[in-house]
Design a protein around this motif. Sequence first.
Motif, PDB file in Angstrom:
ATOM      1  N   HIS A  27       1.044  -1.041  -0.053  1.00 28.86           N
ATOM      2  CA  HIS A  27      -0.139  -0.159   0.091  1.00 28.86           C
ATOM      3  C   HIS A  27       1.412   1.199   0.223  1.00 28.86           C
ATOM      4  O   HIS A  27       0.168   2.216  -0.484  1.00 28.86           O
ATOM      5  CB  HIS A  27      -1.184  -0.166   1.081  1.00 28.86           C
ATOM      6  N   GLN A  28       2.205   1.872   0.781  1.00 28.97           N
ATOM      7  CA  GLN A  28       3.227   2.166   0.725  1.00 28.97           C
ATOM      8  C   GLN A  28       3.627   2.299  -0.498  1.00 28.97           C
ATOM      9  O   GLN A  28       3.789   4.097  -0.592  1.00 28.97           O
ATOM     10  CB  GLN A  28       4.003   2.053   1.774  1.00 28.97           C
ATOM     11  N   ALA A  29       4.124   1.406  -1.092  1.00 33.12           N
ATOM     12  CA  ALA A  29       4.028   2.005  -2.440  1.00 33.12           C
ATOM     13  C   ALA A  29       3.629   1.850  -3.593  1.00 33.12           C
ATOM     14  O   ALA A  29       3.814   2.112  -4.860  1.00 33.12           O
ATOM     15  CB  ALA A  29       5.350   0.018  -2.269  1.00 33.12           C
ATOM     16  N   SER A  90      13.560   0.903  -8.272  1.00 30.41           N
ATOM     17  CA  SER A  90      14.183   0.261  -6.459  1.00 30.41           C
ATOM     18  C   SER A  90      12.744  -0.128  -5.996  1.00 30.41           C
ATOM     19  O   SER A  90      12.836  -1.174  -4.779  1.00 30.41           O
ATOM     20  CB  SER A  90      14.885   1.228  -6.409  1.00 30.41           C
ATOM     21  N   THR A  91      11.294   0.344  -6.265  1.00 26.62           N
ATOM     22  CA  THR A  91      10.455   0.433  -5.273  1.00 26.62           C
ATOM     23  C   THR A  91       9.868  -1.426  -5.623  1.00 26.62           C
ATOM     24  O   THR A  91       9.918  -1.888  -4.831  1.00 26.62           O
ATOM     25  CB  THR A  91       9.710   1.203  -5.573  1.00 26.62           C
ATOM     26  N   ASP A  92       9.692  -1.550  -7.147  1.00 27.55           N
ATOM     27  CA  ASP A  92       9.141  -2.808  -7.519  1.00 27.55           C
ATOM     28  C   ASP A  92      10.300  -4.108  -6.737  1.00 27.55           C
ATOM     29  O   ASP A  92       9.865  -5.482  -6.587  1.00 27.55           O
ATOM     30  CB  ASP A  92       9.567  -2.970  -9.351  1.00 27.55           C
ATOM     31  N   HIS A  93      11.525  -4.116  -7.261  1.00 27.12           N
ATOM     32  CA  HIS A  93      12.729  -4.969  -6.546  1.00 27.12           C
ATOM     33  C   HIS A  93      11.711  -5.371  -4.811  1.00 27.12           C
ATOM     34  O   HIS A  93      12.045  -6.350  -4.730  1.00 27.12           O
ATOM     35  CB  HIS A  93      14.092  -4.585  -6.760  1.00 27.12           C
ATOM     36  N   ARG A  94      12.360  -4.108  -4.634  1.00 25.78           N
ATOM     37  CA  ARG A  94      11.295  -4.106  -2.895  1.00 25.78           C
ATOM     38  C   ARG A  94      10.097  -5.043  -2.480  1.00 25.78           C
ATOM     39  O   ARG A  94      10.404  -5.716  -1.826  1.00 25.78           O
ATOM     40  CB  ARG A  94      11.049  -2.781  -2.379  1.00 25.78           C
ATOM     41  N   MET A  95       9.051  -4.702  -3.392  1.00 28.03           N
ATOM     42  CA  MET A  95       8.465  -5.333  -2.971  1.00 28.03           C
ATOM     43  C   MET A  95       8.780  -7.023  -3.668  1.00 28.03           C
ATOM     44  O   MET A  95       7.481  -7.565  -3.484  1.00 28.03           O
ATOM     45  CB  MET A  95       7.131  -4.898  -4.627  1.00 28.03           C
ATOM     46  N   ALA A 104       4.406  -5.246 -10.612  1.00 25.12           N
ATOM     47  CA  ALA A 104       2.853  -5.329  -9.540  1.00 25.12           C
ATOM     48  C   ALA A 104       2.870  -4.210  -9.000  1.00 25.12           C
ATOM     49  O   ALA A 104       1.853  -3.208  -9.252  1.00 25.12           O
ATOM     50  CB  ALA A 104       2.611  -5.871  -8.658  1.00 25.12           C
ATOM     51  N   ALA A 105       3.754  -3.087  -8.474  1.00 25.57           N
ATOM     52  CA  ALA A 105       3.206  -2.063  -7.462  1.00 25.57           C
ATOM     53  C   ALA A 105       3.515  -0.523  -9.088  1.00 25.57           C
ATOM     54  O   ALA A 105       1.941  -0.085  -8.768  1.00 25.57           O
ATOM     55  CB  ALA A 105       4.915  -1.611  -6.391  1.00 25.57           C
ATOM     56  N   ALA A 106       4.304  -1.029  -9.853  1.00 27.76           N
ATOM     57  CA  ALA A 106       4.284   0.236 -11.185  1.00 27.76           C
ATOM     58  C   ALA A 106       2.862  -0.417 -11.729  1.00 27.76           C
ATOM     59  O   ALA A 106       2.024   0.397 -12.516  1.00 27.76           O
ATOM     60  CB  ALA A 106       5.486   0.084 -11.792  1.00 27.76           C
ATOM     61  N   ALA A 107       2.326  -1.943 -11.536  1.00 26.38           N
ATOM     62  CA  ALA A 107       0.967  -1.788 -11.840  1.00 26.38           C
ATOM     63  C   ALA A 107       0.047  -0.897 -11.899  1.00 26.38           C
ATOM     64  O   ALA A 107      -0.841  -0.525 -12.434  1.00 26.38           O
ATOM     65  CB  ALA A 107       0.575  -3.863 -12.822  1.00 26.38           C
ATOM     66  N   VAL A 108       0.142  -0.931 -10.905  1.00 23.16           N
ATOM     67  CA  VAL A 108      -1.298  -0.094 -10.207  1.00 23.16           C
ATOM     68  C   VAL A 108      -0.770   0.831 -10.002  1.00 23.16           C
ATOM     69  O   VAL A 108      -2.337   1.604 -10.401  1.00 23.16           O
ATOM     70  CB  VAL A 108      -1.146  -0.510  -7.728  1.00 23.16           C
TER      71      VAL A 108
END
Length: 129
Positions: A27-29, A90-95, A104-108
């Motif tokens: 959710h944060q990402a 970086s965020t996608d790697h963290r996810m 997944a985060a970038a897709a959302v």
Amino acid sequence: MKPSWALRFWYLLGGRLPQRYREWVFHQATRPSWLAWFTARMFLQVLPLTIVIALALVLGLGAPWPLAIACGSLGLVVGVYFGVSYAIESTDHRMTKYGYPRGAAAAVRNERKKQDQERYERVWRSPGA
């Protein structure tokens, strides 16, 4: 499940949370202010190194304080800029570390952006507007 304030602070400093908080991390990402939080996270991660370098310049090499502060500030700006330059990756790697598929985060975030654009088009680009 929401982590305690201490765990949230640890996460903001760059720490990893237990798997039970994976939905909160996702959710944060993916929330609209994700980039501001990412930037704050980068700032807090680079700041200690910047302080150490500035102190080393003053105490170890005898540099004047203004020069040490200027060098430290420049290092801080460059470090945060470099980190933010790779925010999406970086965020996608963290996810992926929390078990989410790559991207997944970038897709959302992209889906939200698309919905926002469609809503904008309906309101401001309609024939009657």
